[in-house]
Every structure is written in C-alpha cells, then in structure tokens.
Design an enzyme around this catalytic site. Structure first.
Site, PDB file in Angstrom:
ATOM      1  N   ASP A 124       0.842  -1.201   0.000  1.00  0.00           N
ATOM      2  CA  ASP A 124       0.000   0.000   0.000  1.00  0.00           C
ATOM      3  C   ASP A 124       0.877   1.252   0.000  1.00  0.00           C
ATOM      4  OD1 ASP A 124      -2.192  -1.735   0.161  1.00  0.00           O
ATOM      5  OD2 ASP A 124      -2.008  -1.824   2.337  1.00  0.00           O
TER       6      ASP A 124
ATOM      7  N   HIS B  51      -5.275  -3.494   5.547  1.00  0.00           N
ATOM      8  CA  HIS B  51      -4.851  -3.825   4.190  1.00  0.00           C
ATOM      9  C   HIS B  51      -6.007  -4.424   3.402  1.00  0.00           C
ATOM     10  CE1 HIS B  51      -2.557  -5.167   0.768  1.00  0.00           C
ATOM     11  NE2 HIS B  51      -2.967  -6.409   0.975  1.00  0.00           N
TER      12      HIS B  51
HETATM   13  P1  NAI Z   1      -0.027 -18.483  -5.249  1.00  0.00           P
HETATM   14  O1  NAI Z   1      -1.221 -19.372  -5.323  1.00  0.00           O
HETATM   15  O2  NAI Z   1       0.696 -18.162  -6.496  1.00  0.00           O
HETATM   16  O3  NAI Z   1       1.028 -19.074  -4.221  1.00  0.00           O
HETATM   17  C1  NAI Z   1       0.660 -19.533  -2.961  1.00  0.00           C
HETATM   18  C2  NAI Z   1       1.586 -20.667  -2.586  1.00  0.00           C
HETATM   19  O4  NAI Z   1       1.224 -21.097  -1.264  1.00  0.00           O
HETATM   20  C3  NAI Z   1       1.492 -21.878  -3.517  1.00  0.00           C
HETATM   21  O5  NAI Z   1       2.780 -22.242  -3.995  1.00  0.00           O
HETATM   22  C4  NAI Z   1       0.904 -22.961  -2.628  1.00  0.00           C
HETATM   23  O6  NAI Z   1       1.392 -24.270  -2.937  1.00  0.00           O
HETATM   24  C5  NAI Z   1       1.392 -22.517  -1.263  1.00  0.00           C
HETATM   25  N1  NAI Z   1       0.651 -23.092  -0.143  1.00  0.00           N
HETATM   26  C6  NAI Z   1      -0.678 -23.343  -0.041  1.00  0.00           C
HETATM   27  N2  NAI Z   1      -0.931 -23.919   1.145  1.00  0.00           N
HETATM   28  C7  NAI Z   1       0.234 -24.000   1.801  1.00  0.00           C
HETATM   29  C8  NAI Z   1       0.624 -24.489   3.078  1.00  0.00           C
HETATM   30  N3  NAI Z   1      -0.269 -25.017   3.921  1.00  0.00           N
HETATM   31  N4  NAI Z   1       1.916 -24.416   3.419  1.00  0.00           N
HETATM   32  C9  NAI Z   1       2.837 -23.879   2.576  1.00  0.00           C
HETATM   33  N5  NAI Z   1       2.535 -23.427   1.362  1.00  0.00           N
HETATM   34  C10 NAI Z   1       1.253 -23.478   0.980  1.00  0.00           C
HETATM   35  O7  NAI Z   1      -0.518 -17.124  -4.518  1.00  0.00           O
HETATM   36  P2  NAI Z   1       0.254 -15.721  -4.448  1.00  0.00           P
HETATM   37  O8  NAI Z   1      -0.154 -14.898  -5.600  1.00  0.00           O
HETATM   38  O9  NAI Z   1       1.684 -15.972  -4.197  1.00  0.00           O
HETATM   39  O10 NAI Z   1      -0.444 -15.074  -3.137  1.00  0.00           O
HETATM   40  C11 NAI Z   1      -0.222 -15.612  -1.864  1.00  0.00           C
HETATM   41  C12 NAI Z   1      -1.030 -14.843  -0.818  1.00  0.00           C
HETATM   42  O11 NAI Z   1      -0.556 -13.491  -0.708  1.00  0.00           O
HETATM   43  C13 NAI Z   1      -2.515 -14.736  -1.151  1.00  0.00           C
HETATM   44  O12 NAI Z   1      -3.265 -14.950   0.015  1.00  0.00           O
HETATM   45  C14 NAI Z   1      -2.675 -13.302  -1.619  1.00  0.00           C
HETATM   46  O13 NAI Z   1      -3.971 -12.802  -1.419  1.00  0.00           O
HETATM   47  C15 NAI Z   1      -1.669 -12.604  -0.704  1.00  0.00           C
HETATM   48  N6  NAI Z   1      -1.272 -11.276  -1.140  1.00  0.00           N
HETATM   49  C16 NAI Z   1      -0.972 -10.361  -0.175  1.00  0.00           C
HETATM   50  C17 NAI Z   1      -0.614  -9.070  -0.486  1.00  0.00           C
HETATM   51  C18 NAI Z   1      -0.292  -8.103   0.596  1.00  0.00           C
HETATM   52  O14 NAI Z   1      -0.148  -6.916   0.294  1.00  0.00           O
HETATM   53  N7  NAI Z   1      -0.138  -8.505   1.841  1.00  0.00           N
HETATM   54  C19 NAI Z   1      -0.553  -8.630  -1.896  1.00  0.00           C
HETATM   55  C20 NAI Z   1      -0.806  -9.679  -2.855  1.00  0.00           C
HETATM   56  C21 NAI Z   1      -1.179 -10.947  -2.467  1.00  0.00           C
END
Ligand code: NAI
Length: 345
Positions: free
Chosen positions: A155, A184
């Site tokens: 942000d 957020h």
């Molecule tokens: P993605 O689906 O590309 O990657 C998520 C990864 O987590 C996958 O490799 C999956 O295998 C793994 N995963 C799922 N369950 C798991 C577990 N129990 N233990 C370990 N790994 C596990 O998703 P992406 O795009 O990387 O997003 C991840 C998270 O970050 C989402 O919840 C998204 O909303 C959040 N996010 C947060 C932001 C922020 O500003 N804080 C900004 C953008 C995304």
C-alpha cells in the site's frame, strides 16, 4: 548466522521474494517451504553465487511434519505468502475460508519450532490473518507482539508511485514522506499525504477530484492487477518487491548495521496493546481497535517503538473521516480472525 524461512515459497509471490532474499548479503540460510515444488525452486536459486545457503522443504504427504520442522528450526525471520490469491470479483475477505486454516496451522508450527522468530504475514486477508496468528501464538504462550507483522508495504509502495506521478516527484523520494495507515483491504487503507511539508506543499496543488482518485487507487489498486491478470491471480511481482522491502528492514535491524535514526520507518499492521504506548493510541484515537497499521521503528528484529500518527503526523479532517470508515471494516475482520482461533480446538 541469520536464517530466513519462506512458507509458500513456490507461489507467485514466494518465488520472486525468495530470489530477492537470496541476493541479500545478510542472509546466511534461506529455507524454502511449500506443499509443492519447494525443492525445485530451491535447486534453481541455489545456483546463484550469493552467500545464502538455500534449502528446499516439501512434505512427502499430509502427515509429514518433518519438512516444516526442518524449514523452521533456528529461523530468525519467517515470511508467509502461503495460500490462495484473489480472482476477478473476489474481495480479500473471500479468501478467509481457505487461508485462515493455512495460517493457523503454519503459525502453530512457528510457535512450536522457532518462537523467537520475527513473523511477516503476507497471506490475505491480512486484517484477519494477523489476529489469527496472534491468537495461535497466545494459546501456545509464546506471543511477542513486537515480532508479529502484517505486511502492508505494498500500500505504501503504491501510494508513493501514484502520488509521485501526480505531483511529478520521483516515487523513491517519497519513501517515509507519506504514510499509509489502517489496514490492508479496500477502505481500511488510509493514505496520509500531508506528513511532510515539501510533499504537502506540492500535494496541495492537486485538485479534489485528483485526490479522490488517488485515495481510491491506493485502496483498490490491487483490483487493477487482479482484473488485468484475468483469473491468473493478484499482485505477485510488486508484492514480492514490497515484501522484500519490509523484510530488508527487519534484516538490517537484525544485523544492527544501521542506526535507528538512519532507517526510514516502514508501516506494518500490528497488535497495538502489546507495544509501548499502543494501548493509549488504541483507546484515545482508534475506538479501542487492537490491530492497526502504523509506521514502526525496528531494533534487533523487533519493534522498538512506533510513530503515533495522531500525535506526530499531520492528519486532515478528511483523513480522519477515512480512518473512521477504516475502523468499521477492521473491527469485523479482527473479530472474525480472533473468533476463528478461539472457536477451534
Ligand atoms: P499463489 O497461489 O501463487 O502461491 C501460494 C503458494 O502457497 C502456492 O505455492 C501454494 O502451494 C502454497 N501453499 C498453499 N498452502 C500452503 C501451506 N499449507 N503451506 C505452505 N505453502 C502453501 O498465490 P500468491 O499470488 O503468491 O499469493 C499468496 C497470498 O498473498 C494470497 O493470500 C494473496 O492474497 C496474498 N497477497 C498479499 C498481499 C499483501 O499486500 N499482503 C498482496 C498480494 C497478495
């Protein structure tokens, strides 16, 4: 020796974030945990000629606890981008049903294996996943509010970029000169643009319509990416940059290389009652909200103090209105996260 663990390391955020961490000279060991492809990502990054030793940790099946334990043992900093991202039409709150239990279970392992580590939560909805983490750690008797961080840096990064474009300033020069407080997601995100006199003078020249559009873009900028990716997820590369920027501050403070005064505070979503003067801020200005994003000053991998936006920064009447809207949304998310753990066995 500094060990960093990334949980969710094979994901859209996890991979570029791990790459950036591999390049940090303060990292001695980088442990990559994921339920898929952790070993592949680790093998790939391990060929880069920087000091960090990279290890992959991937469970053989659902019962396998060895992988997560080895990833977390002796870790100083745990960063969690594990879970599902948004698809078009979804809000961050829609992710709660899946991501809440992922965070709960990962944090239970952190609490048991490396209770002294600093923990950075990226998984959404951050407004609720941070309270989930705190409740799990409280149950285990190892909660240190100075070491639990909800990562809201994206942000700030967006606010710096968008305001820089509007007032014709290099975004890099805006770091620390505007502040994004609150939470957020959507209207819980509150950018403050009058905290620095030079920026304030320039910002006063933007029209009310431009200001409104700026606030909306900071609050809903994530939607632009979700829409453009058209079902392939949400922000990953800008998030990896932002997550790394916050992690780098923690690593700098762990290494003790920079003095507090030379470090620009980064904002993070934290548990206020556990911080010095936090309870006062919560009661006096936030209707008792227990979690809120404030600029934090770090020392040795934990929060030394925070900047009270209401005492130290200039907040306009309009921004106060935005805070009161934010508090409504936060209250619901905090209760949802807290109750989720209190209701689980
Ligand atoms: P993605 O689906 O590309 O990657 C998520 C990864 O987590 C996958 O490799 C999956 O295998 C793994 N995963 C799922 N369950 C798991 C577990 N129990 N233990 C370990 N790994 C596990 O998703 P992406 O795009 O990387 O997003 C991840 C998270 O970050 C989402 O919840 C998204 O909303 C959040 N996010 C947060 C932001 C922020 O500003 N804080 C900004 C953008 C995304």
């Amino acid at each position: 020796m500094v060990k960093v663990t990334v949980c969710g390391a094979a994901g859209g955020i996890g991979q570029p974030l791990s790459l950036l961490l591999k390049l940090n000279q303060n990292v001695d060991e980088l442990a990559l945990f994921d339920i898929v492809n952790a070993n592949g990502v680790a093998a790939d990054l391990s060929h880069i000629c920087s000091p960090a030793k990279v290890t992959g940790h991937q469970p053989a099946n659902k019962e396998d606890k060895l992988a997560i334990t080895s990833a977390l043992t002796n870790s100083d900093l745990v960063i969690i981008p594990a879970g599902v991202p948004r698809k078009p039409g979804m809000t961050r709150a829609d992710l709660f049903n899946i991501n809440a239990s992922i965070i709960r279970d990962l944090i239970a392992n952190v609490g048991k294996t490396c209770p002294n580590a600093a923990i950075l939560i990226i998984s959404n909805p951050v407004n609720a996943t941070v309270p989930i983490a705190a409740e799990v750690l409280k149950k285990l008797g190892v909660f240190n509010p100075k070491k639990l961080f909800g990562v809201t840096t994206l942000d700030s990064v967006r606010a710096e970029t968008f305001l820089g474009e509007l007032i014709n300033e290099p975004p890099k020069s805006l770091k620390g000169k505007i502040s994004v407080i609150g939470g957020h997601s959507g209207d819980t995100i509150v950018p403050l643009i009058n905290v620095n006199s030079t920026i304030s003078a320039k910002s006063s020249k933007i029209t009310p319509a431009q200001y409104k559009e700026f606030v909306h873009r900071v609050q809903f900028g994530g939607d632009e990416v979700v829409k453009a990716k058209n079902g392939a997820g949400s922000a990953t590369l800008s998030m990896a940059y932002a997550g790394y920027r916050f992690a780098e501050s923690v690593l700098d403070s762990l290494a003790g290389g920079k003095t507090n005064t030379s470090v620009v505070p980064e904002t993070s979503y934290v548990y206020l009652p556990g911080l010095p003067n936090g309870e006062e801020l919560s009661k006096k200005s936030l209707n008792g909200a227990t979690y809120f994003s404030v600029p934090v000053i770090l020392e040795k991998g934990e929060i030394k103090s925070f900047i009270n936006p209401f005492d130290s920064l200039t907040i306009t009447e309009n921004e106060k209105q935005l805070v009161s809207v934010a508090l409504n949304g936060l209250e619901k998310s905090i209760a949802q996260g807290t109750n989720f753990v209190k209701g689980s066995k």
